[in-house]
Scaffold this active site. Structure first.
Site, PDB file in Angstrom:
ATOM      1  N   PHE A  15       0.918  -1.127   0.057  1.00  0.00           N
ATOM      2  CA  PHE A  15      -0.037  -0.135  -0.043  1.00  0.00           C
ATOM      3  C   PHE A  15       0.858   1.245  -0.054  1.00  0.00           C
ATOM      4  O   PHE A  15       1.203   1.733   0.860  1.00  0.00           O
ATOM      5  CB  PHE A  15      -0.979  -0.091   1.089  1.00  0.00           C
ATOM      6  CG  PHE A  15      -1.904  -1.073   1.241  1.00  0.00           C
ATOM      7  CD1 PHE A  15      -3.248  -1.049   0.624  1.00  0.00           C
ATOM      8  CD2 PHE A  15      -1.624  -2.455   1.789  1.00  0.00           C
ATOM      9  CE1 PHE A  15      -4.243  -1.946   0.477  1.00  0.00           C
ATOM     10  CE2 PHE A  15      -2.690  -3.382   1.896  1.00  0.00           C
ATOM     11  CZ  PHE A  15      -3.657  -3.188   1.136  1.00  0.00           C
TER      12      PHE A  15
ATOM     13  N   PHE B  40       2.905   1.108   4.032  1.00  0.00           N
ATOM     14  CA  PHE B  40       3.317  -0.079   4.537  1.00  0.00           C
ATOM     15  C   PHE B  40       2.662  -1.331   3.602  1.00  0.00           C
ATOM     16  O   PHE B  40       1.989  -0.974   2.595  1.00  0.00           O
ATOM     17  CB  PHE B  40       2.322  -0.163   5.865  1.00  0.00           C
ATOM     18  CG  PHE B  40       0.903  -0.272   5.504  1.00  0.00           C
ATOM     19  CD1 PHE B  40       0.412  -1.944   5.385  1.00  0.00           C
ATOM     20  CD2 PHE B  40      -0.114   0.431   5.645  1.00  0.00           C
ATOM     21  CE1 PHE B  40      -0.849  -2.153   5.311  1.00  0.00           C
ATOM     22  CE2 PHE B  40      -1.260   0.277   5.218  1.00  0.00           C
ATOM     23  CZ  PHE B  40      -1.785  -1.051   5.160  1.00  0.00           C
TER      24      PHE B  40
ATOM     25  N   GLU C 120       1.308  -5.282   3.613  1.00  0.00           N
ATOM     26  CA  GLU C 120       0.496  -6.643   4.206  1.00  0.00           C
ATOM     27  C   GLU C 120       1.332  -7.862   3.643  1.00  0.00           C
ATOM     28  O   GLU C 120       1.112  -7.970   2.456  1.00  0.00           O
ATOM     29  CB  GLU C 120      -0.821  -6.403   4.064  1.00  0.00           C
ATOM     30  CG  GLU C 120      -1.472  -7.559   4.821  1.00  0.00           C
ATOM     31  CD  GLU C 120      -2.975  -7.631   4.484  1.00  0.00           C
ATOM     32  OE1 GLU C 120      -3.761  -8.613   5.301  1.00  0.00           O
ATOM     33  OE2 GLU C 120      -3.312  -7.294   3.585  1.00  0.00           O
ATOM     34  N   ILE C 121       1.769  -8.443   4.662  1.00  0.00           N
ATOM     35  CA  ILE C 121       2.241 -10.023   4.268  1.00  0.00           C
ATOM     36  C   ILE C 121       1.111 -10.702   4.447  1.00  0.00           C
ATOM     37  O   ILE C 121       0.683 -10.971   5.466  1.00  0.00           O
ATOM     38  CB  ILE C 121       3.391 -10.476   5.328  1.00  0.00           C
ATOM     39  CG1 ILE C 121       4.671  -9.516   4.986  1.00  0.00           C
ATOM     40  CG2 ILE C 121       3.667 -11.888   4.941  1.00  0.00           C
ATOM     41  CD1 ILE C 121       5.635  -9.897   5.851  1.00  0.00           C
ATOM     42  N   VAL C 122       0.626 -11.539   3.232  1.00  0.00           N
ATOM     43  CA  VAL C 122      -0.394 -12.318   3.360  1.00  0.00           C
ATOM     44  C   VAL C 122      -0.258 -13.816   3.641  1.00  0.00           C
ATOM     45  O   VAL C 122      -0.862 -14.396   4.366  1.00  0.00           O
ATOM     46  CB  VAL C 122      -1.253 -12.098   2.124  1.00  0.00           C
ATOM     47  CG1 VAL C 122      -2.585 -12.717   2.091  1.00  0.00           C
ATOM     48  CG2 VAL C 122      -1.620 -10.688   1.630  1.00  0.00           C
TER      49      VAL C 122
ATOM     50  N   CYS D 170       3.166 -16.693   3.958  1.00  0.00           N
ATOM     51  CA  CYS D 170       4.650 -17.036   4.281  1.00  0.00           C
ATOM     52  C   CYS D 170       4.667 -18.404   4.470  1.00  0.00           C
ATOM     53  O   CYS D 170       4.149 -18.889   5.665  1.00  0.00           O
ATOM     54  CB  CYS D 170       5.138 -16.110   5.462  1.00  0.00           C
ATOM     55  SG  CYS D 170       6.946 -16.239   5.628  1.00  0.00           S
TER      56      CYS D 170
ATOM     57  N   LEU E 116       3.053  -5.250   7.889  1.00  0.00           N
ATOM     58  CA  LEU E 116       2.008  -5.514   9.039  1.00  0.00           C
ATOM     59  C   LEU E 116       1.371  -7.035   8.550  1.00  0.00           C
ATOM     60  O   LEU E 116       1.275  -7.439   7.310  1.00  0.00           O
ATOM     61  CB  LEU E 116       0.748  -4.802   8.798  1.00  0.00           C
ATOM     62  CG  LEU E 116       0.748  -3.513   9.655  1.00  0.00           C
ATOM     63  CD1 LEU E 116      -0.463  -2.498   9.284  1.00  0.00           C
ATOM     64  CD2 LEU E 116       0.984  -3.410  11.102  1.00  0.00           C
TER      65      LEU E 116
ATOM     66  N   ILE F 169      -6.532  -3.322   5.522  1.00  0.00           N
ATOM     67  CA  ILE F 169      -6.085  -4.797   5.489  1.00  0.00           C
ATOM     68  C   ILE F 169      -7.309  -5.583   6.198  1.00  0.00           C
ATOM     69  O   ILE F 169      -8.056  -4.930   6.984  1.00  0.00           O
ATOM     70  CB  ILE F 169      -4.847  -5.075   6.515  1.00  0.00           C
ATOM     71  CG1 ILE F 169      -5.252  -4.598   7.857  1.00  0.00           C
ATOM     72  CG2 ILE F 169      -3.651  -4.455   5.575  1.00  0.00           C
ATOM     73  CD1 ILE F 169      -3.675  -4.884   8.765  1.00  0.00           C
TER      74      ILE F 169
ATOM     75  N   TYR G  23      -8.294 -11.014  10.471  1.00  0.00           N
ATOM     76  CA  TYR G  23      -8.359 -12.574  10.483  1.00  0.00           C
ATOM     77  C   TYR G  23      -8.827 -13.230  11.968  1.00  0.00           C
ATOM     78  O   TYR G  23      -8.303 -12.736  13.046  1.00  0.00           O
ATOM     79  CB  TYR G  23      -6.943 -13.243  10.152  1.00  0.00           C
ATOM     80  CG  TYR G  23      -6.734 -13.247   8.512  1.00  0.00           C
ATOM     81  CD1 TYR G  23      -7.063 -13.728   7.698  1.00  0.00           C
ATOM     82  CD2 TYR G  23      -6.261 -11.871   8.193  1.00  0.00           C
ATOM     83  CE1 TYR G  23      -6.921 -13.865   6.671  1.00  0.00           C
ATOM     84  CE2 TYR G  23      -5.510 -11.578   6.650  1.00  0.00           C
ATOM     85  CZ  TYR G  23      -6.097 -12.711   6.057  1.00  0.00           C
ATOM     86  OH  TYR G  23      -5.957 -12.580   4.701  1.00  0.00           O
TER      87      TYR G  23
END
Length: 797
Positions: free
Chosen positions: A523, A528, A530-532, A534, A566, A597, A600
Site C-alpha cells: 500500500f 506499509f 501487508e504480508i498475506v 508466508c 503488517l 487490510i 483474521y
C-alpha cells in the site's frame, strides 16, 4: 516605539505593482480588538471591516475621471508658484457643486492642485486613490486607537502616505526597525525543519496529517492579532519587554497594517520573523489557540475536530520544546536534512499550493524565501530512497553523538584485530571452551544462493501484460506450497490473492521449482505492506530459508521506500515473525491501515519497522563480525590491565579519604571521573556541600512555584474534592511537600529532587487526559523546570 522621530520617511519612484490587499481570513484574536471601525473582539467583525474597506476602494476606483481628480485634489500639492498648500480646501463661499475653477483657501483654483496629474495614466491615478482610501482608514484607526504605542505607528504611516501622494512616490518604510526579513531562519523554515527533524520517519498518511497541522499553525501565526506589549502580563523583565516591543512594532508596520492598507508592502509573519518573536508569545498564544479550538469543537466536522484536538497539541508541544531548547537544530540556518522519497509528492503539492497563494499576493520577497527553502533541503528533488530515508532520526543521532567523546582506535590496532578474527583458528577468551562459531541461521541459504543452488524472484500477475509460462508455473507451484503448509486457508482464497495483480510474491526457487515464498500486498500511499502468506515446503524447513526469504523481502521494500510491514499471524507463526523483528506492539496509527487490510479471526496483528540503513541479507554477517571485533578488543584490553597491585596503605597511616583516581591501576582500565557541564564551566559533583546544593534547589523550586502553570500542583490534592485520586495515584507529590523536604535537607542529591518533581508531572498525566487543562499545565511546567535546572547546571539528561 518611543517617539515618531525614530522613523526616517523615505519614498521611491519605483512603482509598486497593483493588487488588492490580502484577504484576511478569520482570525483568532489575542488581546487587542479590531483597529478599524469597532472595538468588538469578534473575528467576524474584523473580516467585515476588511471587506468594507475593499468595497470602498472598488467604489472609488470606479469613479469617473473628473471625480477621481477632484478626490485627489484634497491630498495634492498646489502647483502655483511659491505656494506651499498641501491639499485643496474649500473656501467659505464655495458652492455645493464643485468645478475645477473653484478657489482653494490658498487662493489658487482647484485645477492648480491637479494639473500635474492630468498627464498620468489611469493606473497611476488608481494607485494614488488607493493611498487616499488608506489615509482615510488610517485616520479612523488613529482616532479610535487607545494604545499610545500603536497610535504612534499609525500616525507615522499616515504621514508617510500623505507625503507619497504629494511626491507621487511609492511608500517605503525606512527606520530604526530595519527591513524584513528580521531573523534567519524564519518561522516558516523552522516549522518545515521540525517536520523533517521530528516526523520524517512516519508513514505517508501520518506525515500528511502532520503537514496539514503545520499548515494550520502557519496560518494561525500569519493571521494572529499579536497583543500590545502593555497587555502582556507574563513579560516581566525589562529586557524581554524591550525585545517584544520592537518585534510588535515591526509586526504592525510590515504585517498587520498592510492587511487593510495595501499601499504598503505586506509580508507574512512567518516569512520575516524568527525565534525571537515566537519565544516572546508562543506559550500565551498556544493556550489561546487551544482554548479557541475547544470552544468551537462542537461546530467542527469530526475529521477536523480529531486533527485540531488530537494531533495539533502534540505538534505544538514539540515546537514549544524546540523554541526554548538551547541547541535545537531546527533553528540552524545550515539545516539540510531532506525527507523520504515517498513524501516528495506531498511536499511538491504543498509547494504548488503555496505558490498559488503567493501568486495572488504578488509578493516577490516571499517567493525568494520559498526558493531558498527549496535549495536548503525541503522542497527539492530527493536523493535515492536508501540515502534519504530516516534522515530526521539521523539528525537526532548526530546531535547526541556530538555530546559524547570517544577515543578513536588506531588503524594499527584495527588491522591487528581484523587479522586475528580472520584467522581460521580464531578463538578468544571463553570461546576456547565454549565456542560460538556455529553458523548463522541464514548462512547456508546465502551460500546456496551464491552458488546458484537457489534463486529469489519477485513475481506478480498482470491483466495488461503477458505473463511468462515459467512465472505461471511458479504460481501454480506456490499455490500448492501455501495450500499444503496453510491448511486452514481455503484453496480458493489462496488462489484469489496469489493471482491478484495487486499482490506480489517473492518466490524461493530450487531446481526450477518453488519451495517457498512470501505473498504480500504493498500500500504505497499508506507507507506499509501487508504480508498475506508466508510458507516453506515441509521437506525444506529448518534450513534458514524462512529467514533468508524475509531478509530479501526487507531489502526489496527498502529500495521501494516502504518501511513498515503488517501481518496477521496465527499462534504457530508468532514465534517465526518475532524472530524476524516483528512485534505485537503496533507503532503505526490505526487510521493508516484500518480499512486497508482484512482482519483474521483468531490471528494476532504484528508490525515490523525497517531500518533503511541496514542491508538485511548481510545483517547477520556484519553483526557477527562486529561482535568478534569487540570481543577481541575487550580481550586485548583485559590482558593489558590484568595486573595485581599492592593493597592500599594510606588508611593505616591516618589518612581518612583519598581521591578515587589515586587508586593504583584504576585509570589504566579506562575509568574516568564522572563530570557534567555546569554554570561557570566547573564540575558539580553529587558530593558537594549540601547547603550549597539546597540553595540552588531552593531557587529552582521558587521559580517553579511562581510559574503561571504551577497552580494545580502547589498543594496536595484534596481527597474531599477528588475522592478517587488516591485510588489511582499511590505515591502523590506536590510543591508544598517538596518545600518541606528541602527545608529538612532531605534532598542530599539533585537526583532526589528531580525524582520528586517528575513524579508530580507523571501523576498528573496518569490521572488526567491529554485534552485537560491540568495535563497541559504539567507539560508546560515540566519544560520550564528542565530549563531552570539547566540554567543552574543541575540537569545533564
Amino acid at each position: 516605539m518611543a517617539d515618531q522621530n525614530q522613523f526616517n520617511v523615505s519614498s521611491s519612484n519605483h512603482e509598486q505593482g497593483d493588487g488588492s490587499a490580502t484577504a484576511a481570513l478569520t482570525k483568532i484574536h489575542a488581546a487587542n480588538p479590531s483597529h478599524i471601525t469597532t472595538k468588538s473582539s469578534q473575528p467576524a467583525s474584523r473580516q467585515t471591516n476588511l471587506q468594507r474597506i475593499q468595497q470602498k476602494k472598488q467604489a472609488v476606483l470606479a469613479f469617473p475621471y473628473s471625480k477621481k481628480l477632484l478626490k485627489l485634489a484634497i491630498y495634492s500639492k498646489c502647483q502655483g508658484e511659491n505656494c506651499n498648500c498641501t491639499g485643496w480646501k474649500k473656501t467659505e463661499s464655495a458652492i455645493q457643486e464643485l468645478t475645477f475653477s473653484d478657489p482653494c483657501r490658498c487662493e489658487h483654483a482647484l485645477e492648480a492642485h491637479i494639473s500635474h496629474l492630468r498627464c498620468k495614466t489611469e493606473d497611476d491615478l488608481n494607485r494614488l486613490l488607493r493611498m487616499v482610501v488608506d489615509i482615510d482608514n488610517m485616520g479612523t484607526a488613529m482616532s479610535r486607537e487607545e494604545n499610545m504605542d500603536t497610535k504612534k505607528v499609525y500616525t507615522y504611516l499616515f504621514h508617510l502616505l500623505r507625503k507619497c501622494i504629494l511626491t507621487l512616490d511609492t511608500p517605503i518604510v525606512e527606520s530604526s526597525l530595519g527591513q524584513p526579513p528580521f531573523e534567519q531562519p524564519c518561522i516558516h523554515k523552522a516549522v518545515t525543519n521540525l517536520l523533517v527533524y521530528k516526523f520524517s520517519h512516519l508513514a505517508q498518511q501520518e506525515w500528511k496529517t502532520m503537514c496539514e497541522v503545520a499548515r494550520i499553525l502557519l496560518h494561525c501565526l500569519n493571521t494572529w492579532e499579536f497583543p500590545s506589549p502593555s497587555s502582556q502580563k507574563h513579560i516581566v523583565s525589562q529586557e524581554e519587554a524591550s525585545v517584544y516591543k520592537m518585534e510588535h512594532t515591526r509586526w504592525l508596520v510590515f504585517c498587520n497594517v498592510p492587511t487593510f492598507c495595501d499601499s504598503l508592502k505586506h509580508y507574512d509573519t512567518t516569512m520575516v520573523f524568527g525565534r525571537t518573536l515566537l519565544r516572546a508569545v508562543f506559550k500565551y498564544m498556544k493556550k489561546q489557540i487551544m482554548d479557541q479550538f475547544n470552544r468551537e469543537r462542537d461546530k467542527m466536522p469530526q475529521e477536523r475536530r480529531v486533527m485540531l484536538l488530537t494531533h495539533f497539541p502534540p505538534f505544538l508541544n514539540q515546537l514549544d520544546e524546540e523554541i526554548y531548547a538551547q541547541d535545537s537544530p531546527i533553528w540552524d540556518p545550515e539545516f539540510k536534512h531532506g525527507p523520504s522519497t515517498h513524501f516528495q509528492p506531498l511536499l511538491e503539492s504543498g509547494k504548488i499550493k503555496t505558490n498559488a497563494v503567493l501568486a495572488k499576493r504578488g509578493s516577490n520577497e516571499v517567493d525568494k524565501s520559498i526558493a531558498l527553502n527549496e535549495k536548503d533541503g525541503f522542497l527539492y528533488a530527493s536523493k535515492t530512497s536508501r540515502s534519504c530515508e530516516g534522515q530526521g532520526r539521523e539528525a537526532k543521532r548526530k546531535r547526541l553523538a556530538q555530546d559524547e567523546h570517544f577515543e578513536d582506535i588506531s588503524m594499527e590496532t584495527v588491522a591487528q584485530i581484523i587479522a586475528t578474527i580472520d584467522d581460521p583458528n580464531y578463538m578468544t577468551g571463553p570461546d576456547l571452551i565454549f565456542s560460538e562459531n556455529a553458523p548463522a541461521t541464514d548462512e547456508a541459504p546465502k551460500l546456496e544462493e551464491k552458488r546458484k543452488v537457489i534463486e529469489m524472484h519477485v513475481i506478480g500477475n498482470s491483466l495488461t501484460e503477458t505473463v511468462s509460462k515459467e512465472t505461471m508455473l511458479w504460481f501454480i507451484g506456490l499455490q500448492n506450497v501455501f495450500s499444503h503448509q496453510l491448511p486452514r486457508m481455503p484453496i480458493e482464497y489462496i488462489t484469489q490473492l496469489l493471482f491478484d495483480p495487486k499482490h506480489r510474491t517473492i518466490a524461493l526457487i530450487k531446481e526450477n521449482r518453488p519451495i517457498g515464498g512470501i505473498c504480500f500486498r504493498p500500500f504505497e500511499t499508506q507507507g506499509f505492506t501487508e504480508i498475506v502468506f508466508c510458507a516453506v515446503t515441509f521437506s525444506e524447513q529448518i534450513k534458514g530459508y524462512g529467514t533468508h526469504l524475509m531478509n530479501h523481502l526487507k531489502d526489496y521494500h527498502i529500495r521501494k521506500g516502504i518501511l513498515h510491514f503488517l501481518t496477521f499471524a496465527d499462534e504457530n507463526a508468532i514465534g517465526y515473525f518475532e524472530r524476524q523483528g516483528f512485534s505485537k506492539d503496533i507503532k503505526l496509527n490505526r487510521s493508516i491501515y484500518q480499512g486497508y487490510i482484512k482482519d483474521y479471526e483468531g490471528a494476532t496483528l504484528m508490525h515490523c519497522e525497517l531500518n533503511p540503513k541496514i542491508i538485511y541479507t548481510e545483517f547477520t554477517s556484519v553483526v557477527r563480525r562486529q561482535k568478534k571485533f569487540v570481543k577481541q578488543l575487550i580481550y586485548q584490553q583485559q590482558r593489558n590491565v590484568s595486573k595485581v597491585h599492592p593493597g592500599l596503605t594510606f588508611f593505616k597511616e591516618g589518612v581518612k579519604n583519598i581521591p578515587i583516581e589515586s587508586i593504583p591501576g584504576l585509570q589504566e582500565t579506562g575509568w574516568k571521573p564522572a563530570a557534567r557541564a555546569t554554570r561557570g564551566a566547573q564540575q558539580l559533583e553529587e558530593s558537594q556541600d549540601i547547603e550549597i546544593l539546597a540553595d540552588m534547589l531552593k531557587n529552582v523550586l521558587v521559580a517553579v512555584k511562581n510559574h503561571e502553570d504551577s497552580w494545580p500542583f502547589r498543594l496536595p490534592v484534596d481527597k474531599n474534592e477528588v475522592p478517587d485520586y488516591y485510588d489511582h495515584i499511590k505515591y502523590p507529590m506536590d510543591l508544598k511537600t517538596m518545600a518541606e523536604r528541602l527545608k529538612s535537607r532531605y534532598y542530599v542529591s539533585r537526583r532526589l529532587f528531580i525524582a520528586d518533581m517528575m513524579r508530580i508531572f507523571r501523576n498528573c498525566k496518569i490521572y488526567n487526559s491529554p485534552e485537560t487543562e491540568y495535563y497541559q499545565c504539567a507539560v508546560n511546567l515540566q519544560q520550564y523546570f528542565q530549563t531552570k535546572m539547566k540554567e543552574v547546571g543541575l540537569w545533564d539528561k
